[in-house]
Design a protein around this motif. Sequence first.
Motif, mmCIF file in Angstrom:
data_model
loop_
_atom_site.group_PDB
_atom_site.id
_atom_site.type_symbol
_atom_site.label_atom_id
_atom_site.label_comp_id
_atom_site.label_asym_id
_atom_site.label_seq_id
_atom_site.Cartn_x
_atom_site.Cartn_y
_atom_site.Cartn_z
ATOM 1 N N GLU A 1 0.819 -1.224 0.000
ATOM 2 C CA GLU A 1 0.000 0.000 0.000
ATOM 3 C C GLU A 1 0.845 1.264 0.000
ATOM 4 O OE1 GLU A 1 0.439 -2.007 2.464
ATOM 5 O OE2 GLU A 1 0.590 -0.981 4.391
ATOM 6 N N ASP A 2 2.144 1.147 0.263
ATOM 7 C CA ASP A 2 2.999 2.338 0.274
ATOM 8 C C ASP A 2 3.144 2.929 -1.119
ATOM 9 O OD1 ASP A 2 3.300 1.876 2.898
ATOM 10 O OD2 ASP A 2 5.476 1.488 2.866
ATOM 11 N N ASP A 3 3.160 2.099 -2.137
ATOM 12 C CA ASP A 3 3.422 2.560 -3.506
ATOM 13 C C ASP A 3 2.139 3.084 -4.142
ATOM 14 O OD1 ASP A 3 4.176 2.981 -6.091
ATOM 15 O OD2 ASP A 3 5.090 0.995 -6.395
ATOM 16 N N GLN A 4 2.098 4.372 -4.415
ATOM 17 C CA GLN A 4 0.871 4.967 -4.944
ATOM 18 C C GLN A 4 0.553 4.483 -6.367
ATOM 19 O OE1 GLN A 4 0.939 9.137 -5.890
ATOM 20 N NE2 GLN A 4 3.167 9.207 -5.896
ATOM 21 N N GLN A 5 1.562 3.849 -7.014
ATOM 22 C CA GLN A 5 1.312 3.358 -8.369
ATOM 23 C C GLN A 5 0.721 1.949 -8.369
ATOM 24 O OE1 GLN A 5 5.380 3.956 -9.442
ATOM 25 N NE2 GLN A 5 4.896 5.713 -10.752
ATOM 26 N N LYS A 6 0.584 1.367 -7.176
ATOM 27 C CA LYS A 6 0.088 -0.005 -7.114
ATOM 28 C C LYS A 6 -1.253 -0.048 -6.381
ATOM 29 C CE LYS A 6 4.513 -2.364 -7.386
ATOM 30 N NZ LYS A 6 5.612 -2.908 -6.619
ATOM 31 N N GLY A 7 -2.245 -0.661 -7.008
ATOM 32 C CA GLY A 7 -3.527 -0.866 -6.360
ATOM 33 C C GLY A 7 -4.350 0.404 -6.261
ATOM 34 N N LYS A 8 -5.619 0.248 -5.820
ATOM 35 C CA LYS A 8 -6.499 1.402 -5.791
ATOM 36 C C LYS A 8 -6.911 1.794 -4.376
ATOM 37 C CE LYS A 8 -8.301 1.348 -10.396
ATOM 38 N NZ LYS A 8 -9.436 1.559 -11.267
ATOM 39 N N GLY A 9 -6.377 1.107 -3.393
ATOM 40 C CA GLY A 9 -6.780 1.393 -2.009
ATOM 41 C C GLY A 9 -6.163 2.695 -1.504
ATOM 42 N N ILE A 10 -6.223 2.840 -0.181
ATOM 43 C CA ILE A 10 -5.608 4.028 0.420
ATOM 44 C C ILE A 10 -4.108 3.795 0.506
ATOM 45 C CG2 ILE A 10 -5.507 5.480 2.470
ATOM 46 C CD1 ILE A 10 -8.374 4.806 3.041
ATOM 47 N N HIS A 11 -3.343 4.729 -0.025
ATOM 48 C CA HIS A 11 -1.890 4.586 -0.012
ATOM 49 C C HIS A 11 -1.282 5.346 1.160
ATOM 50 C CE1 HIS A 11 -2.817 3.554 -4.283
ATOM 51 N NE2 HIS A 11 -2.020 2.543 -3.946
#
Lengths: 227, 810
Positions: B557-567
């Motif tokens: 979840e740290d990487d804002q380019q990965k996934g759509k959740g809360i980063h």
Amino acid sequence: MLIELSHIQRLYRSDEVETTALQDIDLQIETGEFVAIMGPSGCGKSTLLNILGTIDRPTSGSYRFGTQELTAMNEAELAKFRREHLGYVFQSFNLIDELTIEENIELALIYREMPKSERRARVAHAVDHVGIAHRARHYPSQLSGGQQQRAAIARAIVGQPSLILADEPTGNLDTDNGAQVMDILQRLNDEGATIIMVTHSPSHADLARRRIDMLDGQVVVSVRNAI
Amino acid sequence: MKLTPHVHTVFAAFFRQMRCHRLYTAINVMGLALGLAACLTFGLIARYEFTFDQWLHGARGIYRLDAVNVQDGRASEIADAPFRVYDALKAAFPEITHATRIRPDNISIITADDVRSSNALYVDPDFFETLPYPLVRGDAASALSAPNSIVLSEERARTYFHTINVIGQKLTVDHDGRKAELIVTGVLSHVPGNVTLQPDMLIPIDSAMLASPAFLQWGIEGGYVFCRLHAPSDAKRLQGAMVRFSLDHVPPQVRDAGELRDWRLRPLPSLHFLDGTLGISSASRNSVIMLGLIGLLALLSAIINTINLSTARGLLRAREVAMRKTLGATRGDLIIQFMGEAILLAACAAIPALALIEIAIPTINALGGWDVVIPYDLLIPALLVLVILVGMVAGTYPAFWLSAYQPARVLAASRMATMGRLGAVVRLGLVVIQFGFAIGLSVSSVVILRQSVFVRDMDRGFDRNGLLFIPFIDNIGTPTAQLALMDAFRNVPGVTTVSSFYTMPGDFGFSAADYFSPLNAPDQRPRLEWQDVGRDYFRLFGLHLIAGRLFDDAHGEDDQQKGKGIHSVVIDASSARALGYTTPQAALGQTIRKHTDRAPWHVIGVVNDVRLNSARSAPLPSIYFYSSMPYRFSSAGVRFENRPERDVEANLRTIWQSRAPDLAFSALLASDLLSHDYRGDERRGELLAIGAGVAIFIALMGMYALASFTVARRMLEVGIRKTLGATTARVLGLLLGQFLKPVLGAGLIGCTLAWVVMRNWLSGFDARIPLSPLYFAAVFAAALLVAALTVLFQTLNVARAEPARALRAE
């Protein structure tokens, strides 16, 4: 004996010329004397007076003042001696233009590190003594020649010196003012001051108790006036 | 009154005075030469700074369009404008006869054996109609009409082709992400250094660029927009219509974000100092005015010397004056004589002054980054006029005062003439002005230099040593190519850490900011500097973790380019406070929202504050987002140790060139980037120190000469005092005290003025030194010491004089 000069000699040397201003002067002056020194210009009168006043040093000889041998003193000791024992009156008054009359007179006491209240009292007495109290807060340039010379006398006596030296004190004054200055000096002598005066005026010299004539740096005559 | 005999008298008297009183003449001539040289040198610099762009034909009819944005209710002007405005502007205002967009960029020039980086300006074909830079080769009307053309500066033409006869030659460049072969269509004449735009090369904007977002969108600033109006008087009407223009053309969503609410039309000659106030150059009108004032005050100081020395010498010449009057000279004759002597003295100083200017200009140019050329056609007449003016100013007071002597009084007096109390006060006042100026200047230069050192050495929250930046690695290709490049960098011997990011220290690189608010406190809405960072960013800069944790690839979840959740985000201590968290720990696990897209973010860590921006502005609270793949406008940072910077840079260059042979490589040291923050002030401080040195030198020369005359005049007084029992030490103390009294007064005045000015100057810095009394005390003490040493020898001589000799002095 207040003053005893023995074999005083004063030479002035330049690169090419050696001039003898005083030659083998022997002179004794008692306390309370009023001595007039006379002679033609260049005979050494003022040089003798300067040496008596310790503002010039003899090339050789001895100068005893009371029990002190002055020729052995250094500059600081001589300065102390002058402020404690001597008073000067010059032909050209030698007042400091930038100071008022009372400040000029006070100067002699400042160097003695006298308290201000005592200095003021003495200055007031001195200006009163010579009759220029009303001019005390003026500058020298605002006074006449006679008044300036009286201020110079006040400066000379304010410290109650043992010896007053006057170098042609009436030389720059008219007859009336000259007479007034001589009156003051006589009065001071009557009050006990020892005075040595250089003058060109035979009449003023006659007012002294003793007259010394000089020529070519030597004392040629020393006579007591009948007063 | 016949003039010829006067001229002869003046010359004869002047040259005899010169010969007989060498010290007096030397000090006067040296002082005036220094004063004239300082005045003209600083005057030339002021002229250079105040005439920026004015050499360009019709400069007053040329304007730059600046955008005005509104942030937190405050309007802020920026020199850039979105290029979208260009067509709309020309259509809306027929008063605009010509206009051009100007996009500065860095391009690579590819030659047979090298790839070099160069600055280029992308411009519209109307460039030369708008800004008529002269061409030494080619035709301005057609030079930029073909899309593949290029116009070079004389210097660039010589660099690449060793001649300026290059019309039709081909130049291979890598620009705007494309390789192209451009044909040289013109060569620019050499232009003076005082020009806002100094083009190395001009390239016409082509259709590919016109299709890019910077040219199509209102919200993106593309560069500068310049226009030429029918008449300068049209500017006022246009300016008045700009808010309406904004309402009519700028999309509401852009205006709602506070952008492009208004525009400013700025005349070309005003841009130099305006850019200084906008923070895009180090130009400062106040600094230039200050330099001009220093020059004038140095000259004034020299004039004061001449006045003081002339009057002091005049006292010794009283008998000469009296005798001349007795022999029939009128007061007018004497005024002419003394004024003539003063003018001749100034004339004698003119030649060494010229030599000093010749020596000073290259040094000052190097120090201040100027390109001042000595304009002899202007300088010589200016010097002649100045000589006459200085001579008259310096000669007037002594001439009128000396000529007023009454001959009878002077000749009759046994004593030397005096100036009287008024004259003494005037002379004292002049010395106070001289030293006050010198002391004030010295204190100011000390404070400015101390502040420069403070800014240089201040703790910025990161380790600046062993840190190199390679700007805009996105030029090299895709994010994958950029990652591969950084991986290669990691293998360079000595390199410990590599990361990517937007913002470099010293306001370099790309930066962005937005409003953020905690989910549970929407009214708390600070503006935070937005930092998009790659892996190892915090290690690269050496930031300290205060609470929580740093970004970690193990936490998807740290990487804002990965996934759509809360980063995740990491914030700095200032941001935590600005968001309303009482402690860094309190911020951990909190959710915050970005104002523009309402996206939520989780705070996972708090790091120490970092100051990447200038010491003049408050450090911006920062928020860090993690992107495993670099974005557009990314730059790379490389930390190295135990290897010389030169070796590391050479290795990085080799790697770069193996991957992008057509792109010029550039690497910037963190310490060099930060030097922009203090170098300007350092230069200003050094210039002030030079001015202070000149002022002190002139004042001391004056004091030395004045002391010679004064002690000669006071010899009798010294005799009297010593006769009355004063010791040498006492007389020495008295004389020294009287010489130093004006320096004491001057110190008070100079320090007070410097305190007011420096307090005001320091208030322009967010990070600044305290205005310590020690600076003032040290300069004051130094001034007293050098002044005392200056007069000590002469004073000691007179204080030690035998009273009898002193009494015979007059």
